[in-house]
Design a protein around this motif. Sequence first.
Motif, PDB file in Angstrom:
ATOM      1  N   ASP A 255      38.228  22.240  40.926  1.00  0.00           N
ATOM      2  CA  ASP A 255      39.245  22.937  41.057  1.00  0.00           C
ATOM      3  C   ASP A 255      39.999  22.960  39.749  1.00  0.00           C
ATOM      4  O   ASP A 255      40.833  24.113  39.353  1.00  0.00           O
ATOM      5  CB  ASP A 255      40.281  22.267  42.185  1.00  0.00           C
ATOM      6  CG  ASP A 255      39.661  22.234  43.401  1.00  0.00           C
ATOM      7  OD1 ASP A 255      39.419  23.448  43.977  1.00  0.00           O
ATOM      8  OD2 ASP A 255      39.598  21.391  44.126  1.00  0.00           O
ATOM      9  N   ALA A 256      40.258  21.996  38.738  1.00  0.00           N
ATOM     10  CA  ALA A 256      40.840  21.850  37.661  1.00  0.00           C
ATOM     11  C   ALA A 256      40.249  22.826  36.772  1.00  0.00           C
ATOM     12  O   ALA A 256      40.950  23.474  35.793  1.00  0.00           O
ATOM     13  CB  ALA A 256      40.718  20.442  37.295  1.00  0.00           C
ATOM     14  N   LEU A 257      38.979  22.707  36.461  1.00  0.00           N
ATOM     15  CA  LEU A 257      38.321  23.602  35.566  1.00  0.00           C
ATOM     16  C   LEU A 257      38.457  24.983  35.864  1.00  0.00           C
ATOM     17  O   LEU A 257      38.763  25.940  35.144  1.00  0.00           O
ATOM     18  CB  LEU A 257      36.653  23.416  35.592  1.00  0.00           C
ATOM     19  CG  LEU A 257      36.132  22.066  34.864  1.00  0.00           C
ATOM     20  CD1 LEU A 257      34.762  21.887  35.366  1.00  0.00           C
ATOM     21  CD2 LEU A 257      36.604  22.123  33.417  1.00  0.00           C
TER      22      LEU A 257
ATOM     23  N   TYR B 235      29.337  23.076  39.115  1.00  0.00           N
ATOM     24  CA  TYR B 235      29.513  23.981  40.620  1.00  0.00           C
ATOM     25  C   TYR B 235      28.996  25.444  40.828  1.00  0.00           C
ATOM     26  O   TYR B 235      29.487  26.050  41.572  1.00  0.00           O
ATOM     27  CB  TYR B 235      31.084  23.767  40.745  1.00  0.00           C
ATOM     28  CG  TYR B 235      31.484  22.294  40.403  1.00  0.00           C
ATOM     29  CD1 TYR B 235      31.428  21.317  41.320  1.00  0.00           C
ATOM     30  CD2 TYR B 235      32.113  22.267  39.087  1.00  0.00           C
ATOM     31  CE1 TYR B 235      31.950  20.295  41.031  1.00  0.00           C
ATOM     32  CE2 TYR B 235      32.876  20.945  38.867  1.00  0.00           C
ATOM     33  CZ  TYR B 235      32.754  19.894  39.914  1.00  0.00           C
ATOM     34  OH  TYR B 235      33.317  18.878  39.485  1.00  0.00           O
ATOM     35  N   GLY B 236      27.699  25.545  40.187  1.00  0.00           N
ATOM     36  CA  GLY B 236      27.293  27.040  40.274  1.00  0.00           C
ATOM     37  C   GLY B 236      26.616  27.192  41.670  1.00  0.00           C
ATOM     38  O   GLY B 236      26.499  28.434  41.811  1.00  0.00           O
ATOM     39  N   THR B 237      26.788  26.317  42.526  1.00  0.00           N
ATOM     40  CA  THR B 237      26.070  26.788  43.672  1.00  0.00           C
ATOM     41  C   THR B 237      27.163  26.618  44.888  1.00  0.00           C
ATOM     42  O   THR B 237      26.932  26.866  46.032  1.00  0.00           O
ATOM     43  CB  THR B 237      24.743  25.801  44.480  1.00  0.00           C
ATOM     44  OG1 THR B 237      25.314  24.575  44.187  1.00  0.00           O
ATOM     45  CG2 THR B 237      23.879  25.820  43.519  1.00  0.00           C
ATOM     46  N   THR B 238      28.605  26.496  44.647  1.00  0.00           N
ATOM     47  CA  THR B 238      29.530  26.568  45.523  1.00  0.00           C
ATOM     48  C   THR B 238      30.031  27.735  45.731  1.00  0.00           C
ATOM     49  O   THR B 238      29.630  28.797  45.014  1.00  0.00           O
ATOM     50  CB  THR B 238      30.543  25.552  44.775  1.00  0.00           C
ATOM     51  OG1 THR B 238      31.232  26.318  43.665  1.00  0.00           O
ATOM     52  CG2 THR B 238      30.274  24.065  44.386  1.00  0.00           C
ATOM     53  N   PRO B 239      30.752  27.899  46.889  1.00  0.00           N
ATOM     54  CA  PRO B 239      31.534  29.396  47.312  1.00  0.00           C
ATOM     55  C   PRO B 239      32.293  29.880  46.060  1.00  0.00           C
ATOM     56  O   PRO B 239      32.409  31.251  45.993  1.00  0.00           O
ATOM     57  CB  PRO B 239      32.205  28.860  48.405  1.00  0.00           C
ATOM     58  CG  PRO B 239      31.521  27.735  49.245  1.00  0.00           C
ATOM     59  CD  PRO B 239      31.062  27.116  48.063  1.00  0.00           C
ATOM     60  N   ARG B 240      32.870  29.219  45.299  1.00  0.00           N
ATOM     61  CA  ARG B 240      33.825  29.749  44.369  1.00  0.00           C
ATOM     62  C   ARG B 240      32.983  30.386  43.132  1.00  0.00           C
ATOM     63  O   ARG B 240      33.610  30.849  42.361  1.00  0.00           O
ATOM     64  CB  ARG B 240      34.650  28.797  43.896  1.00  0.00           C
ATOM     65  CG  ARG B 240      35.778  29.028  43.030  1.00  0.00           C
ATOM     66  CD  ARG B 240      36.967  28.158  42.607  1.00  0.00           C
ATOM     67  NE  ARG B 240      38.011  28.459  43.808  1.00  0.00           N
ATOM     68  CZ  ARG B 240      39.138  27.326  43.886  1.00  0.00           C
ATOM     69  NH1 ARG B 240      39.319  26.500  42.907  1.00  0.00           N
ATOM     70  NH2 ARG B 240      39.895  27.544  44.670  1.00  0.00           N
ATOM     71  N   ALA B 241      31.715  30.078  42.995  1.00  0.00           N
ATOM     72  CA  ALA B 241      30.815  30.205  41.818  1.00  0.00           C
ATOM     73  C   ALA B 241      30.954  31.604  41.616  1.00  0.00           C
ATOM     74  O   ALA B 241      31.087  32.514  40.383  1.00  0.00           O
ATOM     75  CB  ALA B 241      29.715  29.848  42.165  1.00  0.00           C
ATOM     76  N   SER B 242      30.965  32.579  42.654  1.00  0.00           N
ATOM     77  CA  SER B 242      30.774  34.200  42.569  1.00  0.00           C
ATOM     78  C   SER B 242      32.272  34.812  41.724  1.00  0.00           C
ATOM     79  O   SER B 242      32.284  35.435  41.000  1.00  0.00           O
ATOM     80  CB  SER B 242      30.828  34.860  44.081  1.00  0.00           C
ATOM     81  OG  SER B 242      29.735  34.597  44.629  1.00  0.00           O
ATOM     82  N   GLU B 243      33.313  34.032  42.307  1.00  0.00           N
ATOM     83  CA  GLU B 243      34.482  34.237  41.614  1.00  0.00           C
ATOM     84  C   GLU B 243      34.429  33.921  40.062  1.00  0.00           C
ATOM     85  O   GLU B 243      35.220  34.483  39.215  1.00  0.00           O
ATOM     86  CB  GLU B 243      35.925  33.660  42.457  1.00  0.00           C
ATOM     87  CG  GLU B 243      37.021  34.234  41.862  1.00  0.00           C
ATOM     88  CD  GLU B 243      38.207  33.738  42.958  1.00  0.00           C
ATOM     89  OE1 GLU B 243      39.331  34.079  42.618  1.00  0.00           O
ATOM     90  OE2 GLU B 243      37.965  33.011  43.878  1.00  0.00           O
ATOM     91  N   ALA B 244      34.003  32.776  39.877  1.00  0.00           N
ATOM     92  CA  ALA B 244      34.170  32.084  38.643  1.00  0.00           C
ATOM     93  C   ALA B 244      33.162  33.075  37.593  1.00  0.00           C
ATOM     94  O   ALA B 244      33.538  33.284  36.456  1.00  0.00           O
ATOM     95  CB  ALA B 244      33.275  30.847  38.571  1.00  0.00           C
ATOM     96  N   ARG B 245      32.034  33.893  38.190  1.00  0.00           N
ATOM     97  CA  ARG B 245      31.264  34.558  37.217  1.00  0.00           C
ATOM     98  C   ARG B 245      31.984  35.986  37.190  1.00  0.00           C
ATOM     99  O   ARG B 245      31.856  36.706  35.980  1.00  0.00           O
ATOM    100  CB  ARG B 245      29.779  34.900  38.170  1.00  0.00           C
ATOM    101  CG  ARG B 245      28.818  33.689  38.052  1.00  0.00           C
ATOM    102  CD  ARG B 245      27.436  34.243  38.596  1.00  0.00           C
ATOM    103  NE  ARG B 245      27.393  34.295  40.044  1.00  0.00           N
ATOM    104  CZ  ARG B 245      27.364  33.328  40.778  1.00  0.00           C
ATOM    105  NH1 ARG B 245      26.694  31.918  40.442  1.00  0.00           N
ATOM    106  NH2 ARG B 245      27.024  33.449  42.146  1.00  0.00           N
ATOM    107  N   LEU B 246      32.672  36.416  38.084  1.00  0.00           N
ATOM    108  CA  LEU B 246      33.570  37.469  37.732  1.00  0.00           C
ATOM    109  C   LEU B 246      34.696  37.230  36.770  1.00  0.00           C
ATOM    110  O   LEU B 246      34.904  38.147  35.784  1.00  0.00           O
ATOM    111  CB  LEU B 246      34.419  37.822  39.066  1.00  0.00           C
ATOM    112  CG  LEU B 246      34.969  39.161  39.078  1.00  0.00           C
ATOM    113  CD1 LEU B 246      34.054  40.287  38.719  1.00  0.00           C
ATOM    114  CD2 LEU B 246      35.500  39.406  40.667  1.00  0.00           C
TER     115      LEU B 246
END
Length: 216
Positions: A142-144, A171-182
């Motif tokens: 969350d912090a990153l 955390y590349g396999t977590t649900p938030r990874a898609s948003e991180a890639r965006l």
Amino acid sequence: IDKLGRAGPPPKDGEAEGPVSDVNEELAYLRGRALYDGNHFERAEQELGQVTPKSRFYSSALYLRGVMRVKRQDLRGAEDAFCAIADVKAGDRIRFYIDGRYYALKDLARLALGRIAHEEGRDDDAFYHYFLIPSDSKKLGDALFEAAWSSLARKEFDLGARLVEEFLKLYGTTPRASEARLLMATLQVKTCRFAEAEKGFDRALAEYEPLTRYVD
């Protein structure tokens, strides 16, 4: 009362009342938590306010009081509660009963302080709070992620990209990874890496378009 049933002297002024006081404070915490779950915030605040620093539930009560103040838009009051938890120095066992529960709450309080600063547009303060989450915390992801968003707002695009890269590595396999890639693709646009950004946006479209069609 001793083992023979004899009552001892009453506690002096300022002296802890012992096990009875501890139980009363734990009951006050449980009543406050139940009222919090029922959205009865004023009554919950009164019950949780009876939990003192000598109780092992004090930090938990203080955190819930901060959350309720956010819900009531009392952000300064919420900051006071979260700061009291998060700004305890290492080895300080005076203000809190410190156990494993406390350290998790300390990280949550720090994230809450970052979120309040973020919502108010104080991006430097938000980044500061996110940066203080330790590397062994369960809330590091969350912090990153939030620190990367703060970096984008602060126009620190290279730093934001490094933070997203670290997030995706861990955390590349977590649900938030898609948003991180965006977010990464957005940061790449800001640093003129257009070819890499285009690939990122294409991947985001491939992930999100089937979902939007399903929702439609």
